[in-house]
Scaffold this active site. Structure first.
Site, short mmCIF file in Angstrom:
data_model
loop_
_atom_site.label_atom_id
_atom_site.label_comp_id
_atom_site.label_asym_id
_atom_site.label_seq_id
_atom_site.Cartn_x
_atom_site.Cartn_y
_atom_site.Cartn_z
N ASP A 1 0.84 -1.20 0.00
CA ASP A 1 0.00 0.00 0.00
C ASP A 1 0.88 1.25 0.00
O ASP A 1 2.09 1.18 0.27
CB ASP A 1 -0.95 -0.01 1.21
CG ASP A 1 -0.22 -0.03 2.52
OD1 ASP A 1 0.27 1.03 2.94
OD2 ASP A 1 -0.11 -1.12 3.14
N ALA A 2 0.29 2.35 -0.29
CA ALA A 2 1.05 3.59 -0.51
C ALA A 2 1.89 3.97 0.71
O ALA A 2 3.01 4.49 0.58
CB ALA A 2 0.12 4.72 -0.90
#
Length: 357
Positions: free
Chosen positions: A221-222
């Site tokens: 995820d970011a």
């Protein structure tokens, strides 16, 4: 010559002196007759017994017609040769020194002019120089399709042959690419982003422009940074992401609060119930404690979305920072964020071994 005459006047022609006395002659003749009769009977009995014994022995030695017929109908079976027992293997010495049958040839020899020479393929794969590769082949350290090769100049098909050096697979297909990326925080795990946010595709744009078709293995995820693999081998990527192959992934997480190693570790290893089902870790360790924070190490093989963050939230320690440091045998090391590194031969070989390729 005067012949004496009998009383009746007839001449007596018997010789004088040869006539025995009447009584003695009669007695002697009777005894001789009885003796002769007894002797003859005994000799006859002896001769008869001997004859019967000889006849019985001859009859025993001479097979009867029925016995000959029986023996003629059935021949004695020939003794069967015992099958040779397979040699017993001993763990006391290396298998290559034992009396084992040589492996059957499993790879296909290519005719002259087709394929590439094995030592050239090894040199192109970065294993060693051609001369050093020839020495490896002579020492029996190189396998092609599961068979040790000692023949110099063997031609193989690099697209399909499975080559191993010292038991480690060597990927010899030129078009295959295996790259490690240290994904920075805030970057998307996509090859392009419609919103214009920075993504992995921006980092490998030059390789894609050169004709390489790369895709990332799994996602981060970011807000998570760290190791992300990119390759163009679809089979490898699929198996690395599939939980059935249980390829471990290691994370370092900085979390809120001071973590009780024994209590939290036990709970995470036994399993925590999440909204999409139970989940657990393979290993858990507290590395640092202080200032209301803890640095923990988590190893697991599940790949569900935000799995590490949700597990730590469930045990009361929300994540502040999360970094993935290992995927199977590949380690991030001191690689700087945003940079690419081509995987080494040993790393690629161990990756393929981890997923049974």
């Amino acid at each position: 010559m005067n012949t004496p005459a009998r009383r009746d006047g007839t001449p007596d022609r018997r010789k004088r002196g040869a006539q025995p006395e009447r009584g003695a002659s009669r007695n002697t003749n009777s005894r001789d007759a009885r003796s002769a009769q007894r002797g003859g009977t005994a000799r006859g009995a002896q001769q008869g017994g001997a004859g019967r014994g000889a006849a019985q022995r001859a009859a025993a030695q001479t097979p009867s017609p029925q016995r000959q017929a029986n023996q003629g109908g059935k021949k004695k079976p020939k003794p069967q040769r015992q099958a040779a027992q397979p040699p017993l293997l001993s763990n006391a010495k290396p298998a290559r020194h034992q009396n084992v049958a040589p492996p059957t040839e499993s790879h296909t020899k290519l005719p002259s002019g087709e394929g590439e020479r094995l030592q050239k393929v090894l040199a192109k794969a970065g294993v060693a120089s051609r001369r050093a590769a020839e020495e490896m082949i002579a020492q029996g350290r190189v396998e092609v399709d599961g068979m040790i090769v000692r023949e110099q100049g063997l031609r193989i098909d690099p697209q399909h042959a499975v080559v191993r050096v010292d038991g480690t697979r060597v990927v010899v297909r030129e078009e295959l690419v295996h790259v490690a990326l240290n994904k920075p925080k805030g970057w998307q795990s996509t090859m392009s982003d419609d919103l214009g946010r920075p993504c992995v595709g921006d980092i490998v744009a030059e390789r894609i422009a050169a004709g390489q078709r790369l895709f990332h293995v799994g996602r981060l995820d970011a807000d998570t940074e760290g190791l992300l693999l990119l390759t163009n081998d679809g089979d490898l990527a699929h198996r690395l992401m599939h939980p059935s192959f249980e390829v471990s992934k290691t994370y370092l997480a900085t979390v809120h609060g001071e973590v009780n190693n024994r209590a939290v570790g036990k709970r995470l290893r036994e399993g925590v119930e999440l909204e999409d089902g139970p989940a657990k870790v393979d290993r858990f360790q507290v590395l640092e404690l202080g200032e209301g924070r803890s640095l923990v190490k988590i190893v697991l093989h599940e790949g569900r979305k935000h799995i590490v963050r949700r597990l730590l939230d469930a045990v009361g320690h929300p994540v502040i920072r999360l970094v993935r440091t290992n995927i199977g045998p590949v380690a991030l090391g001191d690689q700087r964020p945003g940079t690419l590194r081509v995987l080494g031969r040993d790393e690629i070989g161990k990756l393929y071994e981890a997923v049974s390729l």
